[in-house]
Scaffold this motif. Structure first.
Motif, PDB file in Angstrom:
ATOM      1  N   SER A  31       4.157  86.805 -12.035  1.00  0.00           N
ATOM      2  CA  SER A  31       5.094  87.902 -12.311  1.00  0.00           C
ATOM      3  C   SER A  31       6.519  87.379 -12.429  1.00  0.00           C
ATOM      4  O   SER A  31       7.276  87.817 -13.302  1.00  0.00           O
ATOM      5  CB  SER A  31       5.017  88.964 -11.220  1.00  0.00           C
ATOM      6  N   LEU A  54       4.885  95.676 -26.235  1.00  0.00           N
ATOM      7  CA  LEU A  54       5.737  95.038 -25.246  1.00  0.00           C
ATOM      8  C   LEU A  54       7.090  94.682 -25.847  1.00  0.00           C
ATOM      9  O   LEU A  54       8.139  94.906 -25.231  1.00  0.00           O
ATOM     10  CB  LEU A  54       5.047  93.791 -24.701  1.00  0.00           C
ATOM     11  N   VAL A  89       6.810  85.750 -15.807  1.00  0.00           N
ATOM     12  CA  VAL A  89       6.930  86.752 -16.869  1.00  0.00           C
ATOM     13  C   VAL A  89       8.304  87.416 -16.813  1.00  0.00           C
ATOM     14  O   VAL A  89       8.939  87.624 -17.845  1.00  0.00           O
ATOM     15  CB  VAL A  89       5.779  87.790 -16.782  1.00  0.00           C
ATOM     16  N   ALA A 106       4.515  86.293 -23.131  1.00  0.00           N
ATOM     17  CA  ALA A 106       3.926  86.997 -21.991  1.00  0.00           C
ATOM     18  C   ALA A 106       2.457  87.302 -22.238  1.00  0.00           C
ATOM     19  O   ALA A 106       1.601  87.030 -21.387  1.00  0.00           O
ATOM     20  CB  ALA A 106       4.696  88.282 -21.710  1.00  0.00           C
ATOM     21  N   LEU A 112       3.527  94.439 -16.711  1.00  0.00           N
ATOM     22  CA  LEU A 112       2.993  93.075 -16.779  1.00  0.00           C
ATOM     23  C   LEU A 112       2.491  92.614 -15.415  1.00  0.00           C
ATOM     24  O   LEU A 112       1.458  91.946 -15.330  1.00  0.00           O
ATOM     25  CB  LEU A 112       4.054  92.124 -17.323  1.00  0.00           C
TER      26      LEU A 112
END
Length: 178
Positions: free
Chosen positions: A169, A121, A172, A137, A78
């Motif tokens: 980041s 994911l 996420v 996400a 991600l």
């Protein structure tokens, strides 16, 4: 040292091809990567790539999968996606995203791609809420992409690329462990 069986050699070749494909797709994207370049990187003949994986599309689908139950790998993936999406978009991606709200074909393509990303994911996350976290996400990255490249929100002018990727980041990663 034990002799390597034919099946073991075949499996090792398949792994080399898959690793090479991941590198080529990461460097050049789906359109820019070629079977010949993947084969060259893996040290095999191009026909072996096709023999092991069938087609470029099939190889891409396998190369893009995240390992099941690997939240660390998912977080790393991600972060890499965020890094790419916050930079310039390739023309084909820009056209597809720009058309997704006005063209039924583009909408279907984006929907199918994003649904596949959510499912892949979610498989790498643990917990009962894995699908919800994956959905958040993927949707968040799409929202950031639209806000950055299509709406060109002025706030993006005051945030460095590295700062943006680092903050996104962390968001996420927080979604992973929520």
């Amino acid at each position: 040292m034990a002799a390597t069986t034919r099946d073991q050699k075949r499996a090792q070749t398949a792994e080399r091809i898959l690793a090479a494909a991941r590198e080529e797709f990461a460097l050049h994207g789906y359109r820019g990567a070629t079977i010949r370049a993947i084969a060259d990187r893996a040290g095999v003949h191009a026909s072996l790539v096709m023999q092991h994986y069938g087609s470029k599309a099939d190889l891409f689908a396998i190369a893009a999968e995240l390992p099941a139950g690997d939240e660390g790998g998912a977080a790393e993936h991600l972060a890499a996606v965020l890094d790419v999406r916050m930079q310039g978009l390739p023309p084909e991606t820009r056209a597809l995203v720009a058309s997704m709200l006005t063209s039924p074909e583009a909408e279907a393509t984006v929907r199918a791609f994003l649904q596949e990303r959510v499912e892949n994911l979610a498989a790498s996350f643990e917990g009962d809420d894995a699908e919800v976290r994956a959905l958040l996400a993927v949707s968040g990255i799409l929202g950031l992409t639209v806000a950055r490249h299509f709406l060109t929100l002025p706030a993006f002018e005051h945030v460095s690329h590295d700062e943006l990727v680092r903050a996104a980041s962390a968001w996420v990663s927080g979604a992973e462990s929520a």
